[in-house]
Scaffold this active site. Structure first.
Site, PDB file in Angstrom:
ATOM      1  N   ASP A  68       8.543 -50.218  19.286  1.00 52.47           N
ATOM      2  CA  ASP A  68       9.018 -50.448  17.915  1.00 52.47           C
ATOM      3  C   ASP A  68       9.098 -51.943  17.673  1.00 52.47           C
ATOM      4  O   ASP A  68       9.282 -52.718  18.605  1.00 52.47           O
ATOM      5  CB  ASP A  68      10.441 -49.903  17.749  1.00 52.47           C
ATOM      6  CG  ASP A  68      10.500 -48.390  17.693  1.00 52.47           C
ATOM      7  OD1 ASP A  68       9.437 -47.753  17.637  1.00 52.47           O
ATOM      8  OD2 ASP A  68      11.622 -47.864  17.713  1.00 52.47           O
ATOM      9  N   ARG A 127       0.607 -49.513  15.193  1.00 51.34           N
ATOM     10  CA  ARG A 127       1.235 -48.673  14.158  1.00 51.34           C
ATOM     11  C   ARG A 127       1.685 -49.628  13.057  1.00 51.34           C
ATOM     12  O   ARG A 127       2.454 -50.559  13.319  1.00 51.34           O
ATOM     13  CB  ARG A 127       2.441 -47.950  14.757  1.00 51.34           C
ATOM     14  CG  ARG A 127       3.184 -47.101  13.751  1.00 51.34           C
ATOM     15  CD  ARG A 127       4.273 -46.286  14.429  1.00 51.34           C
ATOM     16  NE  ARG A 127       5.460 -47.063  14.668  1.00 51.34           N
ATOM     17  CZ  ARG A 127       6.286 -46.877  15.691  1.00 51.34           C
ATOM     18  NH1 ARG A 127       6.032 -45.991  16.635  1.00 51.34           N
ATOM     19  NH2 ARG A 127       7.367 -47.612  15.813  1.00 51.34           N
TER      20      ARG A 127
HETATM   21  C1  LIG Z   1       6.448 -43.447  12.301  1.00 49.14           C
HETATM   22  C2  LIG Z   1       7.256 -44.590  11.766  1.00 49.14           C
HETATM   23  C3  LIG Z   1       7.686 -45.584  12.636  1.00 49.14           C
HETATM   24  C4  LIG Z   1       8.423 -46.671  12.156  1.00 49.14           C
HETATM   25  N1  LIG Z   1       8.753 -47.684  13.011  1.00 49.14           N
HETATM   26  C5  LIG Z   1       9.317 -48.811  12.518  1.00 49.14           C
HETATM   27  C6  LIG Z   1       9.527 -49.952  13.340  1.00 49.14           C
HETATM   28  O1  LIG Z   1       9.247 -49.945  14.560  1.00 49.14           O
HETATM   29  N2  LIG Z   1      10.050 -51.067  12.764  1.00 49.14           N
HETATM   30  C7  LIG Z   1      10.375 -51.136  11.421  1.00 49.14           C
HETATM   31  O2  LIG Z   1      10.803 -52.189  10.935  1.00 49.14           O
HETATM   32  N3  LIG Z   1      10.217 -50.043  10.635  1.00 49.14           N
HETATM   33  C8  LIG Z   1       9.699 -48.898  11.141  1.00 49.14           C
HETATM   34  N4  LIG Z   1       9.512 -47.820  10.309  1.00 49.14           N
HETATM   35  C9  LIG Z   1      10.129 -47.806   8.960  1.00 49.14           C
HETATM   36  C10 LIG Z   1       9.269 -48.515   7.929  1.00 49.14           C
HETATM   37  O3  LIG Z   1       9.263 -49.906   8.139  1.00 49.14           O
HETATM   38  C11 LIG Z   1       9.794 -48.264   6.491  1.00 49.14           C
HETATM   39  O4  LIG Z   1      11.096 -48.765   6.369  1.00 49.14           O
HETATM   40  C12 LIG Z   1       9.806 -46.804   6.093  1.00 49.14           C
HETATM   41  O5  LIG Z   1       8.713 -46.107   6.578  1.00 49.14           O
HETATM   42  C13 LIG Z   1       9.804 -46.677   4.543  1.00 49.14           C
HETATM   43  O6  LIG Z   1       8.663 -47.294   4.033  1.00 49.14           O
HETATM   44  P1  LIG Z   1       7.415 -46.492   3.416  1.00 49.14           P
HETATM   45  O7  LIG Z   1       6.173 -47.084   3.959  1.00 49.14           O
HETATM   46  O8  LIG Z   1       7.588 -45.043   3.598  1.00 49.14           O
HETATM   47  O9  LIG Z   1       7.418 -46.919   1.884  1.00 49.14           O
HETATM   48  P2  LIG Z   1       8.539 -46.879   0.778  1.00 49.14           P
HETATM   49  O10 LIG Z   1       7.966 -47.596  -0.390  1.00 49.14           O
HETATM   50  O11 LIG Z   1       9.847 -47.333   1.309  1.00 49.14           O
HETATM   51  O12 LIG Z   1       8.640 -45.342   0.466  1.00 49.14           O
HETATM   52  C14 LIG Z   1       7.627 -44.609  -0.192  1.00 49.14           C
HETATM   53  C15 LIG Z   1       8.246 -43.297  -0.653  1.00 49.14           C
HETATM   54  O13 LIG Z   1       8.584 -42.501   0.493  1.00 49.14           O
HETATM   55  C16 LIG Z   1       9.844 -41.874   0.328  1.00 49.14           C
HETATM   56  N5  LIG Z   1      10.788 -42.418   1.314  1.00 49.14           N
HETATM   57  C17 LIG Z   1      10.631 -43.517   2.091  1.00 49.14           C
HETATM   58  N6  LIG Z   1      11.700 -43.678   2.895  1.00 49.14           N
HETATM   59  C18 LIG Z   1      12.551 -42.675   2.588  1.00 49.14           C
HETATM   60  C19 LIG Z   1      13.828 -42.301   3.073  1.00 49.14           C
HETATM   61  N7  LIG Z   1      14.457 -42.984   4.023  1.00 49.14           N
HETATM   62  N8  LIG Z   1      14.417 -41.207   2.526  1.00 49.14           N
HETATM   63  C20 LIG Z   1      13.796 -40.468   1.577  1.00 49.14           C
HETATM   64  N9  LIG Z   1      12.578 -40.784   1.083  1.00 49.14           N
HETATM   65  C21 LIG Z   1      11.966 -41.873   1.583  1.00 49.14           C
HETATM   66  C22 LIG Z   1      10.294 -42.200  -1.099  1.00 49.14           C
HETATM   67  O14 LIG Z   1       9.842 -41.175  -1.949  1.00 49.14           O
HETATM   68  C23 LIG Z   1       9.576 -43.480  -1.420  1.00 49.14           C
HETATM   69  O15 LIG Z   1       9.373 -43.647  -2.783  1.00 49.14           O
HETATM   70  C24 LIG Z   1       8.775 -46.731  10.767  1.00 49.14           C
HETATM   71  C25 LIG Z   1       8.331 -45.742   9.899  1.00 49.14           C
HETATM   72  C26 LIG Z   1       7.570 -44.682  10.376  1.00 49.14           C
HETATM   73  C27 LIG Z   1       7.090 -43.649   9.404  1.00 49.14           C
END
Ligand SMILES: Cc1cc2nc3c(=O)[nH]c(=O)nc-3n(C[C@H](O)[C@H](O)[C@H](O)COP(=O)(O)OP(=O)(O)OC[C@H]3O[C@@H](n4cnc5c(N)ncnc54)[C@H](O)[C@@H]3O)c2cc1C
Length: 309
Positions: A132, A182
């Site tokens: 991560d 990732r």
């Molecule tokens: C497999 C995986 C591994 C990850 N590992 C890391 C890491 O190592 N380090 C790190 O900094 N971040 C990590 N993240 C988190 C990432 O950085 C984002 O904060 C998170 O994925 C939300 O961003 P998004 O790309 O979905 O876009 P966003 O623009 O935040 O979300 C797009 C849409 O998805 C839905 N959505 C997103 N999040 C949520 C939520 N929490 N609850 C409900 N609906 C939601 C909403 O409908 C939103 O409009 C990881 C995410 C995933 C999926």
């Protein structure tokens, strides 16, 4: 960045709240939306359900910024035992871990030693581990750590964040060692000296990075997982991929347990690779607050649990 997002990310690091909020029953109930339960058994049960839909999983044992090397050893042993269990139960489950969960704040050499033990075990069992990425103060160390591990093990991937200005340069420096990446948007509170503030800028950068990475998948045969729930970005990537002749089964998305589940099933039935990340463990407070910050409307769900006691 919205005020509510700022407050939630501040709260995620507040010690006073960290010691009190997880004891509140209505919060414990609300957390279940994002994790099937606190134990490995809960994560395995959820995996068996997802596998019926051709969706493999990644497990993350929650915890970060530990304060003793004894804890680091216990956590590393947990991952090693978990790899054995996954193998015995013949499940398609990879692991993802935070370096501060195995001692990065305390000793770089010890963290390397523990990580190598985990990576070696995974290698023997034909499994993969992702690292991560934590807040920006850890990015240099984590990338150097990854480069060092990659010299010995091919089965290790690294997460990178599209909200950081530096990420394109980081990807270019990594692509020469055939990394496994990732790509996420980024989940921490960062100053505008290092990260894009506007969501439109983050999205544009995500698309630019994904364009570069899609070409790298074809040219270098590397593995890239696009980890986002943003359906517009997913569509963009699918279109771009088919435009350059990348088959669906080479295109991998990753999403979190409990978020946009119907879309996860749809990706699998449409023939894309999709992997769900499942978190478990009892140190869920900072992680949960980051999930709330991603969509502050989620706080309404927590409050609903308070009033529906
Ligand atoms: C497999 C995986 C591994 C990850 N590992 C890391 C890491 O190592 N380090 C790190 O900094 N971040 C990590 N993240 C988190 C990432 O950085 C984002 O904060 C998170 O994925 C939300 O961003 P998004 O790309 O979905 O876009 P966003 O623009 O935040 O979300 C797009 C849409 O998805 C839905 N959505 C997103 N999040 C949520 C939520 N929490 N609850 C409900 N609906 C939601 C909403 O409908 C939103 O409009 C990881 C995410 C995933 C999926």
């Amino acid at each position: 960045m919205s005020l509510s997002r700022n407050i939630l990310l501040w709260a995620s690091r507040n010690e006073w709240l960290k010691n009190r909020v997880p004891k509140m029953k209505f919060v414990q109930k609300a957390v279940k939306r994002f994790m099937p339960g606190e134990s490995v058994d809960d994560a395995i049960l959820a995996t068996r359900e997802l596998l019926k839909h051709n969706i493999p999983t990644t497990f993350t044992h929650l915890g970060e910024n530990i304060t003793s090397l004894e804890e680091a050893e216990i956590n590393a042993q947990h991952y090693i035992d978990l790899l054995d269990r996954i193998d015995k139960e013949n499940l398609d489950v990879e692991l993802s871990l935070k370096l501060t969960h195995i001692g990065l704040d305390l000793s770089f050499p010890k963290t390397v030693e523990l990580f190598l033990q985990i990576a070696y075990k995974a290698h023997k069992l034909n499994n993969n581990i992702f690292i991560d990425i934590e807040d920006s103060s850890y990015v240099d160390t984590t990338i150097n750590f990854y480069k060092r591990i990659k010299e010995k093990h091919n089965n290790v991937g690294l997460c990178l964040q599209a909200y950081l200005y530096r990420t394109m340069e980081d990807i270019k420096s990594l692509v020469v060692i055939n990394p496994c990446i990732r790509l996420v948007k980024g989940a921490y509170k960062e100053p505008d000296t290092v990260a894009f503030k506007k969501i439109s800028q983050v999205n544009n950068n995500y698309i630019e990075l994904s364009r570069f990475l899609l070409k790298a998948i074809i040219e270098k045969d590397i593995r890239v997982a696009f980890a986002t729930h943003d359906l517009n970005i997913q569509e963009h990537i699918k279109t771009e991929a088919s435009g350059i002749g990348l088959c669906k089964d080479k295109l991998e998305f990753q999403m979190l347990y409990g978020i946009k589940s119907a879309e996860q099933y749809k990706l699998a039935s449409d023939g894309y690779r999709i992997r769900t990340l499942i978190s478990y463990g009892n140190h869920w407070y900072p992680w949960y607050l980051r999930r709330l910050a991603e969509r502050p409307a989620n706080v309404g769900f927590v409050l609903k649990n308070l009033f529906n006691k």
